[in-house]
Design a protein around this motif. Structure first.
Motif, PDB file in Angstrom:
ATOM      1  N   GLU A 360       0.830  -1.209   0.000  1.00  0.00           N
ATOM      2  CA  GLU A 360       0.000   0.000   0.000  1.00  0.00           C
ATOM      3  C   GLU A 360       0.866   1.260   0.000  1.00  0.00           C
ATOM      4  N   GLU A 361       1.957   1.244   0.774  1.00  0.00           N
ATOM      5  CA  GLU A 361       2.849   2.409   0.825  1.00  0.00           C
ATOM      6  C   GLU A 361       3.501   2.666  -0.535  1.00  0.00           C
ATOM      7  N   THR A 362       3.943   1.596  -1.194  1.00  0.00           N
ATOM      8  CA  THR A 362       4.572   1.740  -2.515  1.00  0.00           C
ATOM      9  C   THR A 362       3.568   2.255  -3.533  1.00  0.00           C
ATOM     10  N   LEU A 363       2.364   1.721  -3.479  1.00  0.00           N
ATOM     11  CA  LEU A 363       1.310   2.168  -4.395  1.00  0.00           C
ATOM     12  C   LEU A 363       0.966   3.630  -4.135  1.00  0.00           C
ATOM     13  N   ARG A 364       0.898   4.020  -2.869  1.00  0.00           N
ATOM     14  CA  ARG A 364       0.550   5.399  -2.527  1.00  0.00           C
ATOM     15  C   ARG A 364       1.618   6.376  -3.054  1.00  0.00           C
ATOM     16  N   ALA A 365       2.878   5.974  -2.956  1.00  0.00           N
ATOM     17  CA  ALA A 365       3.964   6.826  -3.456  1.00  0.00           C
ATOM     18  C   ALA A 365       3.835   7.045  -4.959  1.00  0.00           C
ATOM     19  N   GLU A 366       3.477   5.979  -5.685  1.00  0.00           N
ATOM     20  CA  GLU A 366       3.333   6.112  -7.142  1.00  0.00           C
ATOM     21  C   GLU A 366       2.127   6.980  -7.492  1.00  0.00           C
ATOM     22  N   VAL A 367       0.999   6.771  -6.803  1.00  0.00           N
ATOM     23  CA  VAL A 367      -0.206   7.568  -7.074  1.00  0.00           C
ATOM     24  C   VAL A 367       0.057   9.041  -6.766  1.00  0.00           C
ATOM     25  N   ASP A 368       0.756   9.316  -5.669  1.00  0.00           N
ATOM     26  CA  ASP A 368       1.085  10.709  -5.327  1.00  0.00           C
ATOM     27  C   ASP A 368       1.918  11.359  -6.426  1.00  0.00           C
ATOM     28  N   LYS A 369       2.843  10.606  -6.984  1.00  0.00           N
ATOM     29  CA  LYS A 369       3.755  11.146  -7.997  1.00  0.00           C
ATOM     30  C   LYS A 369       3.073  11.339  -9.350  1.00  0.00           C
ATOM     31  N   GLU A 370       2.323  10.311  -9.781  1.00  0.00           N
ATOM     32  CA  GLU A 370       1.790  10.329 -11.151  1.00  0.00           C
ATOM     33  C   GLU A 370       0.350  10.817 -11.246  1.00  0.00           C
ATOM     34  N   GLU A 452       2.161 -15.894  -1.901  1.00  0.00           N
ATOM     35  CA  GLU A 452       2.515 -14.558  -1.434  1.00  0.00           C
ATOM     36  C   GLU A 452       1.956 -13.489  -2.387  1.00  0.00           C
ATOM     37  N   PHE A 453       1.555 -12.360  -1.797  1.00  0.00           N
ATOM     38  CA  PHE A 453       1.076 -11.232  -2.601  1.00  0.00           C
ATOM     39  C   PHE A 453       2.270 -10.338  -2.896  1.00  0.00           C
ATOM     40  N   ARG A 454       2.800 -10.456  -4.111  1.00  0.00           N
ATOM     41  CA  ARG A 454       4.025  -9.757  -4.463  1.00  0.00           C
ATOM     42  C   ARG A 454       3.882  -9.127  -5.852  1.00  0.00           C
ATOM     43  N   PRO A 455       3.360  -7.908  -5.935  1.00  0.00           N
ATOM     44  CA  PRO A 455       3.130  -7.261  -7.233  1.00  0.00           C
ATOM     45  C   PRO A 455       4.403  -7.088  -8.058  1.00  0.00           C
ATOM     46  N   GLU A 456       5.541  -7.022  -7.402  1.00  0.00           N
ATOM     47  CA  GLU A 456       6.808  -6.807  -8.109  1.00  0.00           C
ATOM     48  C   GLU A 456       7.071  -7.888  -9.149  1.00  0.00           C
ATOM     49  N   ARG A 457       6.484  -9.054  -8.971  1.00  0.00           N
ATOM     50  CA  ARG A 457       6.737 -10.135  -9.917  1.00  0.00           C
ATOM     51  C   ARG A 457       6.284  -9.751 -11.336  1.00  0.00           C
ATOM     52  N   PHE A 458       5.295  -8.861 -11.432  1.00  0.00           N
ATOM     53  CA  PHE A 458       4.816  -8.447 -12.752  1.00  0.00           C
ATOM     54  C   PHE A 458       5.668  -7.322 -13.347  1.00  0.00           C
ATOM     55  N   LYS A 459       6.559  -6.749 -12.533  1.00  0.00           N
ATOM     56  CA  LYS A 459       7.487  -5.735 -13.043  1.00  0.00           C
ATOM     57  C   LYS A 459       8.853  -6.342 -13.343  1.00  0.00           C
ATOM     58  N   ASP A 460       9.235  -7.356 -12.560  1.00  0.00           N
ATOM     59  CA  ASP A 460      10.585  -7.901 -12.655  1.00  0.00           C
ATOM     60  C   ASP A 460      10.747  -8.944 -13.754  1.00  0.00           C
ATOM     61  N   THR A 461       9.743  -9.814 -13.901  1.00  0.00           N
ATOM     62  CA  THR A 461       9.873 -10.957 -14.803  1.00  0.00           C
ATOM     63  C   THR A 461       8.658 -11.059 -15.709  1.00  0.00           C
ATOM     64  N   PRO A 462       8.863 -11.189 -17.023  1.00  0.00           N
ATOM     65  CA  PRO A 462       7.718 -11.387 -17.929  1.00  0.00           C
ATOM     66  C   PRO A 462       7.012 -12.700 -17.596  1.00  0.00           C
ATOM     67  N   THR A 463       5.699 -12.692 -17.629  1.00  0.00           N
ATOM     68  CA  THR A 463       4.950 -13.913 -17.323  1.00  0.00           C
ATOM     69  C   THR A 463       5.013 -14.872 -18.504  1.00  0.00           C
ATOM     70  N   GLN A 464       5.056 -16.156 -18.189  1.00  0.00           N
ATOM     71  CA  GLN A 464       5.059 -17.183 -19.226  1.00  0.00           C
ATOM     72  C   GLN A 464       3.675 -17.253 -19.874  1.00  0.00           C
ATOM     73  N   ASN A 465       3.673 -17.414 -21.191  1.00  0.00           N
ATOM     74  CA  ASN A 465       2.398 -17.469 -21.915  1.00  0.00           C
ATOM     75  C   ASN A 465       1.486 -18.561 -21.361  1.00  0.00           C
ATOM     76  N   TYR A 466       0.222 -18.222 -21.234  1.00  0.00           N
ATOM     77  CA  TYR A 466      -0.839 -19.142 -20.823  1.00  0.00           C
ATOM     78  C   TYR A 466      -0.620 -19.706 -19.416  1.00  0.00           C
ATOM     79  N   THR A 467       0.050 -18.935 -18.574  1.00  0.00           N
ATOM     80  CA  THR A 467       0.074 -19.238 -17.145  1.00  0.00           C
ATOM     81  C   THR A 467      -0.642 -18.152 -16.358  1.00  0.00           C
ATOM     82  N   PHE A 468      -0.965 -17.036 -17.020  1.00  0.00           N
ATOM     83  CA  PHE A 468      -1.711 -15.942 -16.402  1.00  0.00           C
ATOM     84  C   PHE A 468      -2.776 -15.481 -17.392  1.00  0.00           C
TER      85      PHE A 468
END
Length: 533
Positions: A360-370, A452-468
């Motif tokens: 939530e803190e990381t998301l809030r920082a981005e929303v405040d900025k953008e 685990e709830f880890r949103p960074e996984r969608f920024k760090d690594t491309p998802t494999q096709n047809y797994t998401f």
């Protein structure tokens, strides 16, 4: 024995009555014998069919049947006693048996796939993997309630994939392109502001916010006002009331075991509840017909360019005539799907944020900025709002991570239309093939620490096709995906600028509690709001 004519004082009429009685008895016995013979023949043919399928699928891994008749149903019942859903069953079985396994629902095999290449074929080849045509293939029916059509058999969602469906998809697709949806942003922002005020009132009154209660009515407004351009408050209230009753009806129906449904007191209640749901469904459809007729007669059809315009166009013949009943099936599909996906996803986002304050803190920082720092508000242009949303990568990652852990549609089923070899196993035509978004999204083979709830996984690594694929993929992907994501992100960005979310002491459970109804949804979902300075 042969009956001879009586002599003496025995009256002839009694003899005729006795002979008629014997004849009727013989006919009755012959009829019963014929029925019994046909029943034995039917059961014999069914038994041979089941034995053949058992033999065909003997080499496919899967749990051992606890009963020849019930198959693996006992496994499902055991999980249900522990408060778990059928998605948890298939998640455990996939880890135990691998990329393909068979699960027997009574006498019928269901083949589950977790191989990405097989999932790709499942999603893309809609002729080989077709939608179920009949109730017997689906297992349960949401096409109608009490004899009144709900989504019918020829809506964009329920049609099995023939020429009618292809025509509708071709016509409806443009309604949900990003450029087309930008015109709805002011309406969505206005509804987001209404939800915010409702949440503030709930916080002041109770000291916490019951998330489904606070959000649900307004996501209904979003599809009604933005998708159908309805402004009349009385019409909105009528549609809202009807959909709420229907949602409760389907939740009870899906969660109730077959045995429980047969109990007299439950059956009586179900009949009464179904009558209420049927009446509300009929009311929604009549209201929908009025909305369509008003659009077609007031001269605005074709100029509004909302979802309703495209629904009407998809159901017009060459002469401009509209099949109103089928049009209402599409109306109900858009109405239900357009509300339920966003409300459940928003609920899960808030449930995860209060349990993961770092996110939530990381998301809030981005929303405040953008968002906040750049002066984005309800008065901003549609283009500026879209550009701000595009810049917020972490917001996008939070939404995707929520959809990964908590996909609204937990599983999708198709009927195999021809014999096919899948993952090295021969599968027969007519077999029910299942793919589970919930299972694929949480499989440790494709995701690190999947629970685990880890949103960074969608920024760090491309998802494999047809797994998401929370909205499915291929020709059958959800038409309303872009609308749902736009609505979710506008709501979240607006809320983050206003509040800090927290745990409701005595209400918020340690783990997120979820329940399977028409979709997977969070229950006992409570948060607190602290207004930001």
């Amino acid at each position: 024995p042969r009956c001879e004519a009586p002599r003496g004082s025995f009256k002839l009429s009694y003899y005729n009555e006795y002979k008629s009685y014997l004849r009727n008895q013989m006919l009755a016995f012959l009829g019963l014998g014929l029925i019994a013979g046909l029943l034995v023949l039917f059961l014999g043919v069914k038994l041979l069919g089941v034995l053949r399928l058992k033999w065909v699928y003997r080499n496919i891994p899967g749990p051992q049947c606890t009963s020849f008749i019930l198959g693996n149903v006992a496994i499902m019942a055991d999980y249900k006693k522990r408060g778990l859903t059928f998605l948890n069953v298939f998640q455990d079985l996939s880890l135990q048996y691998g990329e393909i396994f068979v699960f027997w629902r009574l006498w019928s095999p269901m083949v589950f796939l977790t191989n990405p290449d097989a999932v790709k074929t499942f999603c893309s080849d809609i002729k080989t993997f077709r939608k179920a045509r009949y109730k017997s293939e689906r297992g349960f029916d949401i096409g109608q309630v009490g004899g009144v059509s709900f989504i019918g058999t020829h809506s964009i969602l329920s049609d099995y994939g023939g020429p009618i469906w292809e025509h509708k998809k071709r016509v409806l697709d443009p309604a949900f392109k990003i450029l087309k949806l930008q015109s709805h942003i002011p309406k969505l922002y206005n509804i987001a502001d209404k939800v915010t005020k409702n949440m503030e009132c709930m916080q002041k009154e109770h000291g916490y916010v019951d998330v489904p209660v606070a959000i649900g009515p307004y996501t209904i407004d979003a599809i009604t006002t933005a998708g159908f351009s309805v402004k009349d408050e009385a019409v909105l209230a009528e549609l809202k009331k009807g959909l709420t009753v229907l949602a409760s009806y389907f939740k009870e129906l899906i969660q109730m075991s077959v045995w429980k449904r047969m109990q007299p007191e439950v059956l009586r209640g179900k009949i009464q509840y179904e009558a209420e749901a049927t009446e509300n469904l009929r009311s929604i459809r009549n209201t929908g017909k009025k909305i369509v007729m008003d659009r077609m007669t007031d001269g605005s059809y074709g100029s509004v360019s909302d979802a309703l315009d495209f629904i009407i166009a998809a159901n017009q013949d060459a002469h401009g005539n509209v099949d109103m009943e089928v049009c209402m099936d599409d109306f109900m599909t858009m109405y239900e799907a357009g509300n339920i996906t966003t409300s459940t996803t928003l609920g899960f986002v808030l449930a995860e944020l209060v349990r993961n304050p770092r996110v939530e803190e990381t998301l809030r920082a981005e929303v405040d900025k953008e968002w906040t720092a750049k002066g984005i508000s309800q008065s901003s242009s549609n283009e500026d709002i879209v550009e701000a949303l595009k810049r917020m990568d972490y917001l996008d990652a939070v939404v995707n991570e929520t959809l990964r852990k908590w996909p609204p549609a937990g599983a999708s089923g198709r009927i195999l239309d021809k014999d096919l070899t899948i993952c090295g196993h021969d599968i027969k035509s007519g077999t029910n093939i299942m793919v589970s978004q919930y299972v694929m999204h949480r499989h440790p083979k494709f995701w690190d620490e999947p629970e685990e709830f880890r949103p960074e996984r969608f920024k760090d690594t491309p998802t494999q096709n047809y797994t998401f694929f929370p909205f499915l993929m291929g020709p059958r992907r959800c038409l309303g995906k872009n609308f749902a994501l736009l609505e979710i992100k506008i709501f979240l960005a607006h809320w983050i600028t206003k509040f800090e979310f927290g745990v409701a002491v005595g209400k918020t459970t340690k783990e997120i509690q979820a329940q399977q109804a028409l979709v997977y949804r969070a229950i006992n979902n409570y948060v607190t709001l602290t207004e930001r300075k």
